[in-house]
Design a protein around this motif. Structure first.
Motif, short mmCIF file in Angstrom:
data_model
loop_
_atom_site.label_atom_id
_atom_site.label_comp_id
_atom_site.label_asym_id
_atom_site.label_seq_id
_atom_site.Cartn_x
_atom_site.Cartn_y
_atom_site.Cartn_z
N PRO A 68 -19.51 64.86 -57.16
CA PRO A 68 -19.04 65.22 -55.82
C PRO A 68 -20.08 66.00 -55.01
CG PRO A 68 -17.32 65.60 -57.44
CD PRO A 68 -18.56 65.27 -58.21
N ALA A 69 -20.94 66.75 -55.70
CA ALA A 69 -21.97 67.52 -54.99
C ALA A 69 -22.97 66.65 -54.28
CB ALA A 69 -22.69 68.45 -55.97
N SER A 70 -23.02 65.35 -54.62
CA SER A 70 -23.96 64.43 -53.97
C SER A 70 -23.46 63.95 -52.62
CB SER A 70 -24.22 63.22 -54.87
OG SER A 70 -23.08 62.38 -54.94
N ALA A 71 -22.20 64.24 -52.28
CA ALA A 71 -21.56 63.64 -51.11
C ALA A 71 -21.90 64.37 -49.81
CB ALA A 71 -20.04 63.62 -51.30
N VAL A 72 -22.13 63.58 -48.77
CA VAL A 72 -22.25 64.08 -47.40
C VAL A 72 -21.45 63.14 -46.50
CG1 VAL A 72 -24.51 65.15 -47.75
CG2 VAL A 72 -24.38 62.78 -46.96
N LEU A 73 -21.18 63.59 -45.30
CA LEU A 73 -20.39 62.80 -44.36
C LEU A 73 -21.28 62.06 -43.37
CD1 LEU A 73 -17.44 65.24 -43.60
CD2 LEU A 73 -17.52 63.39 -45.28
N THR A 74 -20.74 61.00 -42.80
CA THR A 74 -21.44 60.26 -41.78
C THR A 74 -21.94 61.19 -40.68
OG1 THR A 74 -21.26 58.42 -40.22
CG2 THR A 74 -19.32 59.77 -40.50
N GLY A 75 -23.10 60.86 -40.13
CA GLY A 75 -23.72 61.71 -39.13
C GLY A 75 -24.67 62.73 -39.72
N ALA A 76 -24.72 62.80 -41.05
CA ALA A 76 -25.59 63.77 -41.70
C ALA A 76 -27.06 63.47 -41.45
CB ALA A 76 -25.32 63.80 -43.20
N GLU A 77 -27.86 64.52 -41.47
CA GLU A 77 -29.32 64.41 -41.47
C GLU A 77 -29.78 64.99 -42.79
OE1 GLU A 77 -30.96 66.23 -38.00
OE2 GLU A 77 -29.89 64.89 -36.62
N THR A 78 -30.27 64.13 -43.68
CA THR A 78 -30.62 64.58 -45.03
C THR A 78 -32.12 64.40 -45.27
OG1 THR A 78 -30.17 62.41 -46.02
CG2 THR A 78 -28.35 63.95 -45.90
N PRO A 79 -32.73 65.33 -45.99
CA PRO A 79 -34.16 65.19 -46.28
C PRO A 79 -34.43 64.02 -47.22
CG PRO A 79 -33.38 67.44 -46.68
CD PRO A 79 -32.16 66.58 -46.51
N TYR A 80 -35.57 63.38 -47.03
CA TYR A 80 -36.01 62.37 -48.00
C TYR A 80 -36.08 63.06 -49.36
CZ TYR A 80 -38.60 58.34 -49.79
OH TYR A 80 -38.99 57.23 -50.49
N PRO A 81 -35.44 62.50 -50.39
CA PRO A 81 -35.27 63.23 -51.64
C PRO A 81 -36.57 63.34 -52.44
CG PRO A 81 -34.37 61.03 -51.85
CD PRO A 81 -34.73 61.20 -50.40
N PRO A 82 -36.68 64.37 -53.26
CA PRO A 82 -37.88 64.54 -54.08
C PRO A 82 -37.91 63.54 -55.24
CG PRO A 82 -36.25 66.21 -54.64
CD PRO A 82 -35.71 65.46 -53.45
N GLY A 83 -39.09 63.32 -55.77
CA GLY A 83 -39.24 62.55 -57.00
C GLY A 83 -39.24 61.05 -56.83
N THR A 84 -39.29 60.55 -55.61
CA THR A 84 -39.26 59.11 -55.40
C THR A 84 -40.23 58.71 -54.30
OG1 THR A 84 -37.86 57.19 -54.88
CG2 THR A 84 -37.37 59.23 -53.72
N GLU A 85 -40.71 57.48 -54.41
CA GLU A 85 -41.50 56.86 -53.34
C GLU A 85 -40.87 55.55 -52.93
OE1 GLU A 85 -45.48 56.52 -54.77
OE2 GLU A 85 -45.86 58.68 -54.71
N ASN A 86 -39.61 55.33 -53.35
CA ASN A 86 -38.95 54.05 -53.06
C ASN A 86 -37.45 54.28 -52.93
OD1 ASN A 86 -38.73 51.28 -52.62
ND2 ASN A 86 -38.70 50.77 -54.79
N LEU A 87 -37.05 54.94 -51.86
CA LEU A 87 -35.64 55.22 -51.60
C LEU A 87 -34.99 54.01 -50.94
CD1 LEU A 87 -33.34 57.39 -51.54
CD2 LEU A 87 -34.10 57.88 -49.19
N HIS A 88 -33.88 53.53 -51.51
CA HIS A 88 -33.18 52.35 -50.98
C HIS A 88 -31.81 52.74 -50.46
CE1 HIS A 88 -35.32 48.62 -52.84
NE2 HIS A 88 -36.20 49.55 -52.52
#
Length: 232
Positions: A58-78
């Motif tokens: 559940p901690a991974s959830a955000v609502l529509t309209g969110a502005e989220t940072p590009y996550p760490p540890g990846t170079e290929n976010l899908h």
């Protein structure tokens, strides 16, 4: 009851169309490889004997309209555009009819995926958790009660990145239908209100970068939007 050692964040919840109360998130189940064309583009085959699942917290959830940072540890976010369903009644070892009756609402969702981590862990026969469960990886639009929309059939599902169409399919392409998913999953878990099930993504997934704006929709449901910002 003893005092807690520290405060915990409030339970995340999702707005519901025509309701003042919100839907609190308990567990997030996700169906894998539920569109044949998506499985093919990922170089894998569909298991037509039974669905399979992974989970997001559940901690991974955000609502529509969110502005989220590009996550760490990846170079290929899908991105993965999906139909989500919300359980509204306890259900265990359900028949398809009982399973369908337990669905309270539907909504648009995004399953954001660190694809490089998912694939590298899969190749080593390890769990996918790092690829699938991270801050901002589950995005939800407001829910629409099942009674307020047409039965799930051939509604269009689509996603744009910066206004360019990337995914375009119909819910008729779902391999495992709603009642089948809930009935099968209820054979392993006592499902209850608060449980969400993300039902899989159609073909057309691909990478996104900081600055991209993702918008998607499913006929009859509130649309979804996510903006990726610079990494922290």
């Amino acid at each position: 009851m003893p005092d807690s050692l520290f405060d915990v964040p409030p339970v995340p919840s999702i707005p519901v169309r025509r309701e003042t109360a919100t839907y609190p998130i308990g567990r997030i189940f996700c169906v894998g490889r539920n569109y044949a064309a998506h499985a093919a583009e990922m170089g894998v085959e569909v298991d037509r004997e039974k669905p399979f699942y992974f989970m997001k917290s559940p901690a991974s959830a955000v609502l529509t309209g969110a502005e989220t940072p590009y996550p760490p540890g990846t170079e290929n976010l899908h991105y993965e555009m999906e139909l989500a369903l919300a359980i509204g009644a306890p259900v265990f070892r359900a028949s398809p009819a009982e399973a369908q009756a337990a669905v309270y609402a539907y909504g648009c969702a995004l399953d954001m995926t660190r694809r490089d981590l998912q694939l590298s862990e899969r190749a080593k026969q390890r769990p996918w958790a790092l690829g699938k469960d991270f801050d901002g990886s589950a995005v939800f639009a407001p829910l629409t009660q099942a009674a307020d929309m047409a039965p799930i059939a051939n509604q269009r599902i689509h996603l744009d990145v910066n206004g360019e169409r990337r995914q375009d399919a119909t819910l008729a392409e779902l391999i495992w239908k709603i009642d089948e998913i809930v009935a099968h999953l209820s054979g392993f878990y006592s499902l209850r209100p608060g449980d969400l099930i993300m039902t899989g993504t159609p073909a057309g997934v691909g990478p996104v970068v900081a600055g991209d704006v993702l918008t998607g929709g499913i006929e009859g449901l509130d649309p979804i939007r996510l903006t990726l910002t610079d990494p922290l």
